[in-house]
Each structure stands twice: as structure tokens, then as C-alpha cells.
Scaffold this motif. Structure first.
Motif, PDB file in Angstrom:
ATOM      1  N   GLU A   1      23.535 -51.252 -10.814  1.00 27.52           N
ATOM      2  CA  GLU A   1      24.131 -52.593 -10.736  1.00 27.52           C
ATOM      3  C   GLU A   1      23.758 -53.386 -11.991  1.00 27.52           C
ATOM      4  OE1 GLU A   1      26.157 -53.664  -8.294  1.00 27.52           O
ATOM      5  OE2 GLU A   1      25.889 -52.009  -6.888  1.00 27.52           O
ATOM      6  N   ASP A   2      24.490 -54.488 -12.213  1.00 29.73           N
ATOM      7  CA  ASP A   2      24.216 -55.323 -13.379  1.00 29.73           C
ATOM      8  C   ASP A   2      23.105 -56.334 -13.124  1.00 29.73           C
ATOM      9  OD1 ASP A   2      26.091 -54.070 -14.922  1.00 29.73           O
ATOM     10  OD2 ASP A   2      27.666 -55.533 -14.571  1.00 29.73           O
ATOM     11  N   PHE A   3      22.544 -56.327 -11.917  1.00 28.70           N
ATOM     12  CA  PHE A   3      21.473 -57.268 -11.606  1.00 28.70           C
ATOM     13  C   PHE A   3      20.477 -56.566 -10.684  1.00 28.70           C
ATOM     14  CE2 PHE A   3      24.597 -57.570  -8.281  1.00 28.70           C
ATOM     15  CZ  PHE A   3      23.843 -57.610  -7.123  1.00 28.70           C
ATOM     16  N   ALA A   4      19.278 -57.101 -10.599  1.00 26.71           N
ATOM     17  CA  ALA A   4      18.276 -56.571  -9.673  1.00 26.71           C
ATOM     18  C   ALA A   4      18.142 -57.541  -8.513  1.00 26.71           C
ATOM     19  CB  ALA A   4      16.944 -56.418 -10.388  1.00 26.71           C
ATOM     20  N   ASP A   5      18.108 -56.986  -7.312  1.00 30.52           N
ATOM     21  CA  ASP A   5      18.006 -57.761  -6.075  1.00 30.52           C
ATOM     22  C   ASP A   5      16.538 -57.687  -5.659  1.00 30.52           C
ATOM     23  OD1 ASP A   5      18.484 -58.934  -3.622  1.00 30.52           O
ATOM     24  OD2 ASP A   5      19.443 -57.161  -2.742  1.00 30.52           O
ATOM     25  N   LEU A   6      15.814 -58.808  -5.712  1.00 33.08           N
ATOM     26  CA  LEU A   6      14.356 -58.770  -5.585  1.00 33.08           C
ATOM     27  C   LEU A   6      13.850 -59.686  -4.468  1.00 33.08           C
ATOM     28  CD1 LEU A   6      13.633 -59.181  -9.405  1.00 33.08           C
ATOM     29  CD2 LEU A   6      13.654 -57.029  -8.130  1.00 33.08           C
TER      30      LEU A   6
ATOM     31  N   SER B   1      12.700 -57.861 -17.313  1.00 34.65           N
ATOM     32  CA  SER B   1      13.979 -57.351 -17.804  1.00 34.65           C
ATOM     33  C   SER B   1      13.750 -56.847 -19.219  1.00 34.65           C
ATOM     34  CB  SER B   1      15.029 -58.462 -17.820  1.00 34.65           C
ATOM     35  OG  SER B   1      14.661 -59.474 -18.745  1.00 34.65           O
TER      36      SER B   1
ATOM     37  N   VAL C   1      13.021 -54.003 -14.057  1.00 31.26           N
ATOM     38  CA  VAL C   1      14.008 -53.875 -12.982  1.00 31.26           C
ATOM     39  C   VAL C   1      15.458 -54.045 -13.421  1.00 31.26           C
ATOM     40  CG1 VAL C   1      12.430 -54.529 -11.124  1.00 31.26           C
ATOM     41  CG2 VAL C   1      13.658 -56.320 -12.381  1.00 31.26           C
ATOM     42  N   THR C   2      15.676 -54.522 -14.635  1.00 28.06           N
ATOM     43  CA  THR C   2      17.055 -54.712 -15.081  1.00 28.06           C
ATOM     44  C   THR C   2      17.079 -54.685 -16.599  1.00 28.06           C
ATOM     45  OG1 THR C   2      19.055 -56.090 -14.779  1.00 28.06           O
ATOM     46  CG2 THR C   2      16.968 -57.263 -15.051  1.00 28.06           C
TER      47      THR C   2
ATOM     48  N   ILE D   1       9.170 -62.401 -14.668  1.00 31.34           N
ATOM     49  CA  ILE D   1       8.937 -63.301 -13.539  1.00 31.34           C
ATOM     50  C   ILE D   1       7.557 -63.015 -12.967  1.00 31.34           C
ATOM     51  CG2 ILE D   1       9.696 -63.918 -11.201  1.00 31.34           C
ATOM     52  CD1 ILE D   1      12.526 -63.049 -12.039  1.00 31.34           C
TER      53      ILE D   1
ATOM     54  N   SER E   1      18.079 -62.814  -7.499  1.00 33.21           N
ATOM     55  CA  SER E   1      18.853 -61.889  -8.315  1.00 33.21           C
ATOM     56  C   SER E   1      18.418 -62.122  -9.763  1.00 33.21           C
ATOM     57  CB  SER E   1      20.331 -62.224  -8.113  1.00 33.21           C
ATOM     58  OG  SER E   1      21.124 -61.627  -9.099  1.00 33.21           O
ATOM     59  N   PHE E   2      18.162 -61.043 -10.512  1.00 39.66           N
ATOM     60  CA  PHE E   2      17.580 -61.145 -11.860  1.00 39.66           C
ATOM     61  C   PHE E   2      18.399 -60.250 -12.782  1.00 39.66           C
ATOM     62  CE2 PHE E   2      13.527 -59.924 -14.461  1.00 39.66           C
ATOM     63  CZ  PHE E   2      13.737 -60.958 -15.361  1.00 39.66           C
ATOM     64  N   SER E   3      18.818 -60.770 -13.925  1.00 41.31           N
ATOM     65  CA  SER E   3      19.639 -59.968 -14.828  1.00 41.31           C
ATOM     66  C   SER E   3      19.430 -60.400 -16.267  1.00 41.31           C
ATOM     67  CB  SER E   3      21.114 -60.123 -14.457  1.00 41.31           C
ATOM     68  OG  SER E   3      21.893 -59.210 -15.188  1.00 41.31           O
TER      69      SER E   3
ATOM     70  N   ASP F   1      26.662 -62.000 -14.222  1.00 41.86           N
ATOM     71  CA  ASP F   1      25.932 -60.834 -13.706  1.00 41.86           C
ATOM     72  C   ASP F   1      25.059 -61.209 -12.506  1.00 41.86           C
ATOM     73  OD1 ASP F   1      27.022 -58.999 -15.425  1.00 41.86           O
ATOM     74  OD2 ASP F   1      25.339 -58.974 -16.825  1.00 41.86           O
TER      75      ASP F   1
ATOM     76  N   MET G   1      27.112 -61.660  -9.154  1.00 38.83           N
ATOM     77  CA  MET G   1      27.928 -60.575  -8.601  1.00 38.83           C
ATOM     78  C   MET G   1      27.410 -60.059  -7.253  1.00 38.83           C
ATOM     79  SD  MET G   1      30.645 -60.160 -10.362  1.00 38.83           S
ATOM     80  CE  MET G   1      31.057 -61.335 -11.673  1.00 38.83           C
ATOM     81  N   GLY G   2      26.192 -60.411  -6.879  1.00 38.03           N
ATOM     82  CA  GLY G   2      25.702 -60.051  -5.554  1.00 38.03           C
ATOM     83  C   GLY G   2      25.797 -61.220  -4.587  1.00 38.03           C
TER      84      GLY G   2
ATOM     85  N   ILE H   1      26.003 -57.294  -1.105  1.00 39.29           N
ATOM     86  CA  ILE H   1      27.187 -56.908  -1.869  1.00 39.29           C
ATOM     87  C   ILE H   1      26.755 -55.878  -2.906  1.00 39.29           C
ATOM     88  CG2 ILE H   1      28.990 -57.752  -3.426  1.00 39.29           C
ATOM     89  CD1 ILE H   1      28.755 -60.471  -2.026  1.00 39.29           C
ATOM     90  N   SER H   2      27.252 -54.653  -2.766  1.00 44.59           N
ATOM     91  CA  SER H   2      26.773 -53.581  -3.645  1.00 44.59           C
ATOM     92  C   SER H   2      27.741 -52.407  -3.552  1.00 44.59           C
ATOM     93  CB  SER H   2      25.370 -53.163  -3.186  1.00 44.59           C
ATOM     94  OG  SER H   2      25.185 -51.782  -3.298  1.00 44.59           O
ATOM     95  N   SER H   3      27.783 -51.604  -4.598  1.00 48.12           N
ATOM     96  CA  SER H   3      28.741 -50.498  -4.609  1.00 48.12           C
ATOM     97  C   SER H   3      28.479 -49.525  -3.457  1.00 48.12           C
ATOM     98  CB  SER H   3      28.714 -49.790  -5.960  1.00 48.12           C
ATOM     99  OG  SER H   3      27.408 -49.401  -6.283  1.00 48.12           O
TER     100      SER H   3
ATOM    101  N   ARG I   1      32.052 -56.822  -9.399  1.00 45.50           N
ATOM    102  CA  ARG I   1      31.485 -56.640 -10.736  1.00 45.50           C
ATOM    103  C   ARG I   1      32.443 -57.272 -11.744  1.00 45.50           C
ATOM    104  NH1 ARG I   1      28.915 -50.868 -11.846  1.00 45.50           N
ATOM    105  NH2 ARG I   1      27.820 -51.488  -9.939  1.00 45.50           N
ATOM    106  N   ASP I   2      31.890 -57.713 -12.901  1.00 45.09           N
ATOM    107  CA  ASP I   2      32.766 -58.232 -13.950  1.00 45.09           C
ATOM    108  C   ASP I   2      33.048 -57.128 -14.957  1.00 45.09           C
ATOM    109  OD1 ASP I   2      30.048 -58.391 -14.602  1.00 45.09           O
ATOM    110  OD2 ASP I   2      30.306 -60.095 -15.942  1.00 45.09           O
TER     111      ASP I   2
END
Lengths: 337, 337
Positions: free
Chosen positions: A38-43, A92, A125-126, A147, B51-53, B80, B83-84, B156-158, B219-220
Motif C-alpha cells: 500500500e502507499d501508506f502504513a496503517d498504524l 518512513s 513502515v513506509t 513518529i 495512517s503514515f506515508s 496517499d 487512501m485508507g 480499506i485495502s487491496s 488508490r491514486d
């Protein structure tokens, strides 16, 4: 990896970039986990007060005595996050790669980041990778953001600095800067100077346990050296700072190299040292906790905060005279970190 | 600012860097707040799932029709994070500047970041600046990292993608890529193509309100375009995707430019579009919510997920035949973002 060097297509968003992420970044950073793309990390955090910081790293050379750009990129942000007493948790990593950069070197650097993350107790994580044409960057630049969790709910900040507070440093000054310049200039010394790059969160934890709210401010004197950090403290708190030169720890090789090169160790970068401003009463206890930690064995009390000369840092020299220690005025060592 | 161009000393850690931070970054980004100069930001969240990106931006040219590198750097990370389903809150900004870069251009870019942050509802809370020698970077590279709050507690995830789901896109494809390439190649069109760079968090909020847990993945489609995003979805969920070419929205000027340049709009980068995978039942309702948002007026249902051909994206062409839409294989447009 199919290619021995980085291609523009490794930054395309397409097949080759996916291969690079899967076959190098994820394999080296998270060997035990299924690949997440994914393009982001869910934490999840344990509390809701955090410390957030970022740094880009452009150090030249990318491999140097005592470390490399990858290790530096992890510890640099780990240290910034930790300076308010937070526990670093997540990083990141953003890579800017020059077309033609050896994949082997990238793998070494990422492996070094993985080791540094483990040592600091953080997870990377990302991330993101961009590739620019040959000549539009120099090998590799790395940005990390991080973080930390402020579960101790402290208020460590330059605004807490008070007249009477003691100034403590966690060890010898100038090691990182001199290690870098010695490679660039092809200098060699009898006892080689190595970078001090290290994660300071463990040391900080011990200091906070010993001193609690008596630890008023902390910062790592990186670019610009001790002098710039102390001048920032003096300016933002509206206080004066008086140093005692004889008490400032500097390795003999480093002070020799500084004399040779015309540098002042107070202005040379450190990457594994911190300076703390601690109440007069708690300073001996905090200093003793620092000395017991492996990264603080050369810690020293080097001076104090005063109500006079607000905004100024003044040093009593070993000859008995006094001089103003200004913030670094020009540029000393570009691309030191 | 005393200097008209960026000097190496602006990255020194000393006086000039402090001036740059105070007189440009803080003045432009936080005109109403007292200057804070700590190395980290101390932040409070309302919950503990985040969410971290991160993304680095190396786009060339740095000013282009419809935007600039600063705006792109804010919206890219805002998107980014979002997206979740998280609400973007805080950004970091790391600058790598080439010696000699005009201070005036830097100020324009930072002002653009300030506007973009305001429009997205985020605050730029921490940063870093490095300066490299002339020729070791191309003008300016920006990294942003961002934190969003996942207060809706969605998943929300693939991994949620199921056979039967519909594929929705939020508007016309390829606008950003063609806007950039038209500047690089000196092309002009009767109706000029502008980048679609925009913050998608508001649109996403509307979609989630309409569809809830029926919004399975989002996703973008930036670098690599729609084709790469859909191939990533198909691979990671182990499903097939079937598209209907006639339903895919592409501006006439963009499809004309693509023909001229030998590009396929499915592979061209977007910076203000998203693709969503939504349950068959909820798709009409989500699509209608998208069309009512100013950034989704051209939204369309372009195909569906199938259990056959796992890992493949297949498109029914306007001529009635079918073709495989692969992930981008080589490199199409370096430094597109």
C-alpha cells in the motif's frame, strides 16, 4: 535483481519499481513479513501524544569510518524524535537515486538501515523511491521522517531553561565531522577518527528516569556543532550561557585534526551526542546516569545558564580569558549529514 | 533575506540556516504563530490509529501548467494518507536545495505549499533543509511525510477486493503527465492541458459516507498510471480485472496528445484522481456521490473484478476485441512527480 545499476525505470511506478520494492527494500527491511504494497502504513499507537520529525541526508562520502548514509538517516531522525523524551516507533524512508547508482551499494545501505532500525527499536513502515538522470543528484539522498510516542508526558523544551541550570554533554565533540573530512581530504591519523553516529533514545531514557522534570531541554548538536545549539538555546530562552573550555571533552586526535585544518571543535558536527540543560540540583544525578550508559561514558558538565548576557554564549578559555562563542557564521563542511 | 540565491551556508546549521527558517519558512508557513525552532513537533491526536506515508518530489519543470512542485508535494502525501479513509492532519517537509537556487522561487514554492496545506486541512509542522553544491541536484527536491487520523476505523485495502466489485475512477486520465510533457517538449494545444493536482481527502470523505465498508480499496494512479494501479490490485488480491475502454474518461486534447507522442493514457500519471474498488451493490450510490463532488464530476464506472484470469487486467477495446493491459514495463516520463 536483474540490473546491476539503478535505471530510470526503477522510479517509473511500473514493473521495475515494483521489483525493486519487493526484491530489495521489503526483502532486506522486512524479511519475516509478507510483502505489503500500500502507499501508506496503517498504524496503532498506545497513546495520543506524539513527536514527529524529519531530516534529509546528503552526506558525502556515503560510506565513511564508523557508518554510512543509511545508518545516519535512521539514527538522525530517531535522535530528533527522542529529544523531547518520546520513544521512537515508526520511520518512513524516501530515496532519491541517481541513475547508474550500483544496486549493490543500495543493498548495503538498506541493510545498514535495517540494522540501525533494529538497534533503535523502530520499524521502517513506509517509503518512496525516485530516480533522477545521471548528474541530477550525487549517488543517493535519503529522507527519513519519524513518529515517537510521548507516553511519559514530559515537557522538555528550550522554553523550560532557567538561570542556574547546568549544561551537560554526553561525550567528546567533533568526531563525526572530522571522520567525514578526513576521508574527503585523504588524511590519516595514528588512531583513526570514526563517526559517533548512534541512537540516543536509550541514553535519554536513563536521563529522564534519573532527572524527571529537572531535565529542561535536550538537543543533538549536529550541523553547526555545540556552538549553534547553545546559541539557539540562549536566544530562544532569553538567557546567557557560560562554558568552561577545560571541561569540554574533545578527543586528542580530533583536537589535533581541528588545529591542522583550522576548525574549532565547538562548530564541528556530531551524530551521536546530545547536550542537555538540567536543573542545578538534579545535574549530578543525571550526569552520573549518563556516565553509566555506554553512549555517555565521557559525559561532562561544561557550564551553566545565567541571567546575564541574554542571547549570548561565553566561554572561559583554558588561558583564563573569556570569549564569545557565536553561532556558525558561514559554511564549514557542506554535506556533513 | 540578505541573499538572492541559496548559498551552501543556508544548509550549515548556523546563522544563515536559522535566518532561512525564520525569515522564509516560518514566516510563509506560519505567519500567525510565534517561531518554534525545536527539531521535532510535539503533537496531540484525537485517537490512536494513524495512517503514515511519504513521497519525494523531483518533478521537472518545477513550475508547470496547473501547479508547481510545492503544491504537488503537499497534495501527493495528503492523497496517499487519505487512501485508507484517514483524515490527513500533519505534514513534514524536507528540502534539498541546489546551491544558486533563486530565493524568490523558493518563496513562491513555500507559499504554494502553505496554500495547498490550508486547502487540504493539514499543518506543516516540522522540516529540514539541506543544500548541495551546484550540479549535485537539479534546483529543488522536496520530501513530505504525513500523518492522518483513522477516526472512522475503516479497513480499506487491496485485500478486501472481491469478484463482482466495480472499478470506479474519479475523472479524466493522463492530465498531469501530458501537462508536464507539453512543457518539456514545447508543445501547445488549442485548449491547454493543465495538471489535475488536487487534494482528494474531501472526495474520499463523501465516498466513504455514501458507501461505508462497501468501499473495498482505493488508490491514486500517479506514476505508472491507471494500468499499474490496477495490476497491483489484481496481483495482490489474486483476482482479474476487466475494463471497458469506451467508459474510460480521457479529455480529447489528452488523447490527441497521447496519439501524437505515442503514449497510452492508461500509463500516464495523474495527481488528482483516484480509482476505487466498490461492491457491485454500492457502486451506483458511491459513483453518484463522486459526481456531486467538484473533483469527481467526470467520475465513471469503467469495469469490474472477476474470479477468472487472476493477476491480469483485460480491456475490451472500442473495436470489440480484448487486450491485456500490463503494468508499465520500461520508463515513460522520468521526473513526472
Amino acid at each position: 535483481m536483474k540490473h546491476k545499476t539503478i535505471q530510470l525505470a526503477h522510479g517509473s511506478g511500473g514493473r521495475l519499481m515494483n521489483d525493486l520494492i519487493r526484491d530489495l527494500f521489503l526483502r532486506v527491511l522486512h524479511p519475516d513479513q509478507p510483502a505489503e504494497m500500500e502507499d501508506f502504513a496503517d498504524l496503532r499507537l498506545s497513546g495520543n501524544r506524539i513527536s514527529f520529525s524529519t531530516d534529509s541526508f546528503v552526506v558525502d562520502p556515503i560510506f565513511f569510518p564508523g557508518g554510512d548514509i543509511g545508518e545516519l538517516a535512521v539514527y538522525g531522525t530517531v535522535n530528533d524524535i527522542s529529544m523531547g523524551g518520546a520513544t521512537p516507533r515508526f520511520l518512513s524512508a524516501g530515496f532519491i537515486l541517481e541513475e547508474g547508482f550500483p544496486v549493490e551499494d543500495l543493498e548495503k545501505i538498506v541493510a545498514s538501515m535495517a540494522r540501525a532500525a533494529k538497534k533503535s527499536g523502530v520499524r521502517i513502515v513506509t517509503g518512496d523511491t525516485k530516480v533522477v538522470h545521471r548528474g541530477s543528484a550525487d549517488k543517493i539522498y535519503i529522507n527519513t521522517a519519524g513518529i515517537g510516542e510521548s507516553e511519559l508526558d514530559l515537557n522538555i523544551s528550550s522554553s523550560q531553561i532557567k538561570a542556574g541550570d547546568r549544561i551537560l554533554v554526553s561525550g567528546t565533540l567533533g568526531d563525526h565531522g572530522i571522520a567525514i573530512i578526513s576521508v574527503r581530504e585523504g588524511l590519516s591519523f595514528e588512531s583513526p577518527v570514526t563517526s559517533d553516529t548512534a541512537p540516543l533514545n536509550g541514553l535519554i531514557r536513563k536521563m529522564v528516569e534519573a532527572g524527571g522534570a529537572a531535565v529542561h531541554a535536550m538537543r543533538d548538536p549536529t550541523r553547526g556543532g555545540l556552538s549553534s545549539t547553545l546559541n539557539e538555546f540562549a536566544e530562544s530562552a532569553g538567557v546567557g550561557i557560560e562554558l568552561n573550555e577545560a571541561d569540554i571533552p574533545v578527543k586528542e586526535t580530533v583536537s589535533g585534526a581541528c588545529e591542522l585544518l583550522g576548525f574549532d571543535p565547538l562548530y564541528v558536527a556530531n551524530e551521536g551526542k546530545l547536550v542537555a540543560v538540567v536543573s542545578h540540583e538534579a545535574a549530578p544525578k543525571v550526569l552520573s546516569a549518563m556516565k553509566q550508559h555506554e553512549l555517555g561514558t565521557d559525559s561532562a558538565d561544561i557550564g551553566y545558564v545565567t541571567g546575564s548576557n541574554p542571547g549570548q554564549v561565553i566561554m572561559k578559555t583554558e588561558l583564563g580569558s573569556s570569549r564569545i562563542v557565536d553561532m556558525l557564521a558561514g559554511e564549514q563542511l557542506p554535506r556533513i549529514c
